[in-house]
Write a protein that holds these residues in place. Structure first.
Motif, short mmCIF file in Angstrom:
data_model
loop_
_atom_site.label_atom_id
_atom_site.label_comp_id
_atom_site.label_asym_id
_atom_site.label_seq_id
_atom_site.Cartn_x
_atom_site.Cartn_y
_atom_site.Cartn_z
N ASN A 93 12.36 -1.90 27.57
CA ASN A 93 13.21 -3.07 27.41
C ASN A 93 13.41 -3.46 25.95
OD1 ASN A 93 13.62 -3.53 30.24
ND2 ASN A 93 11.52 -4.29 30.33
N ASP A 94 13.03 -2.57 25.04
CA ASP A 94 13.12 -2.85 23.60
C ASP A 94 13.76 -1.65 22.90
OD1 ASP A 94 12.79 -3.41 20.91
OD2 ASP A 94 10.78 -4.26 21.16
N LEU A 95 15.06 -1.76 22.57
CA LEU A 95 15.75 -0.65 21.92
C LEU A 95 15.19 -0.36 20.53
CD1 LEU A 95 19.48 -1.34 22.90
CD2 LEU A 95 17.83 0.18 24.01
N ASP A 96 14.66 -1.38 19.86
CA ASP A 96 14.08 -1.16 18.53
C ASP A 96 12.87 -0.23 18.58
OD1 ASP A 96 15.92 -2.61 17.17
OD2 ASP A 96 14.61 -4.31 16.70
N LYS A 97 12.08 -0.36 19.66
CA LYS A 97 10.84 0.41 19.75
C LYS A 97 10.95 1.60 20.70
CE LYS A 97 7.83 -3.56 18.82
NZ LYS A 97 6.74 -4.42 19.35
N GLY A 98 11.97 1.62 21.57
CA GLY A 98 12.00 2.66 22.60
C GLY A 98 13.29 3.42 22.72
N ASP A 139 23.79 -5.92 20.32
CA ASP A 139 22.97 -7.12 20.12
C ASP A 139 22.17 -6.99 18.82
OD1 ASP A 139 21.29 -9.32 20.31
OD2 ASP A 139 21.12 -9.16 22.47
N GLN A 140 22.73 -7.52 17.74
CA GLN A 140 22.08 -7.44 16.44
C GLN A 140 20.87 -8.36 16.34
OE1 GLN A 140 24.71 -8.28 13.19
NE2 GLN A 140 23.30 -7.52 11.63
N VAL A 141 20.85 -9.41 17.15
CA VAL A 141 19.76 -10.39 17.09
C VAL A 141 18.51 -9.85 17.79
CG1 VAL A 141 19.04 -12.71 17.76
CG2 VAL A 141 21.37 -12.30 16.94
N ARG A 142 18.67 -9.33 19.00
CA ARG A 142 17.51 -8.84 19.76
C ARG A 142 16.98 -7.52 19.23
NH1 ARG A 142 18.60 -8.10 25.78
NH2 ARG A 142 16.36 -7.72 25.81
#
Length: 291
Positions: A93-98, A139-142
């Protein structure tokens, strides 16, 4: 006094032994690396422009010669399957980490390190080619890190006309006269007069890929590497569709993204990521596991 010293030494040795045994029996979490090799059949792809004499060429099932100048795709929603069948999600559920962009022009992007993976024996891996519908918004914020990576000028994995990401981006040339080939896939939305509030899912280009490992990956005291082959021969010569490229403005012309119809795009998507039923691996396969 001597007996007391001996007793203390024996006690310390016993504690050390118990501690080591405990560490061996219950190793800590560790890294697991996914290493991607993009190929035409068994040959690693070398990119090149129209005049290149070093680019890797391929011939499709319909007889079209082609080669690539750009090759990128998104991997997300990674899950590891234990030998007992339990599923272990990795930052799904985290595109930054996954999530990551695999880019053939950037060697570093071909190895994706999963950190702090629970210690276990894994027999299978699942991941998404693209981004599942509920996360496919810019989604630049999330997710600022993934947003920046996907939107970088040399990456350009965002649609210019929509709110979602490109899932695959293939540029190149086909035919003996090197006609331009530009194939982009990604989920689309449909709306009324461009009004976001009326957007509904059009084509769902996300595909869930399931791969059996050649041998179990043991995470814990070891940090294994899973080598994954992505065979882009399947782009035109897939398990589901044999595609013949043509350039023009007709409904069946398919070599450039501005004239892709939804039906044409789905053919490429099913070849690359599988159709979700009879084909759940698409162009991907595990070539080896290094423990």
């Amino acid at each position: 006094m001597q007996n007391l010293k001996k007793y203390l030494l024996l006690s310390l040795a016993s504690l050390a032994f118990i501690s080591c045994s405990s560490d061996d029996d219950n190793p800590a979490a560790n890294n697991l690396t996914l290493e991607f090799n993009n190929t035409f059949k068994s040959t690693t792809i070398v990119l090149g422009n129209a005049a290149s004499t070093t680019a890797t060429t391929n011939t499709s099932a319909s007889g079209q010669v082609h080669h690539f100048s750009e090759l990128k795709y998104v991997i997300s929603n990674i899950r590891l399957i234990k030998d007992n069948g339990d599923e272990v999600p990795y930052n799904v559920n985290d595109l930054d980490k996954g999530a990551t962009v695999i880019d053939q022009s950037k060697t570093a992007s071909l190895s994706y390190i999963l950190s702090n993976v629970p210690s276990a024996t894994y027999k299978q891996i699942k991941f998404g080619l693209g981004i599942k519908p509920e996360q496919n918004t810019l989604d630049q914020v999330r997710f600022p890190n993934f947003y920046a990576a996907a939107g970088a000028n040399d990456t350009a994995m965002m649609w210019e006309w929509g709110s979602g990401y490109r899932f695959t981006k293939v540029e190149g040339f086909y035919g003996t006269d090197n006609k331009a080939m530009s194939i982009h896939t990604g989920s689309t939305v449909e709306g009324t007069n461009g009004t976001p509030a009326t957007y509904t899912q059009g084509v769902n280009a996300y595909r869930d890929v399931t791969l059996n490992l050649t041998t179990n990956a043991v995470v814990g005291s070891k940090a294994p590497k899973i080598k994954i082959n992505a065979d882009f021969d399947k782009l035109l010569s897939g398990k589901t569709n044999t595609i013949t490229l043509s350039t023009g403005t007709g409904m069946n012309d398919n070599a450039t993204p501005n004239v892709h119809t939804a039906a044409q795009m789905v053919k490429f998507v099913d070849n690359l990521g599988g159709n979700g039923t009879s084909d759940i691996s698409g162009m991907f396969s595990v070539s080896s596991v290094e423990n």
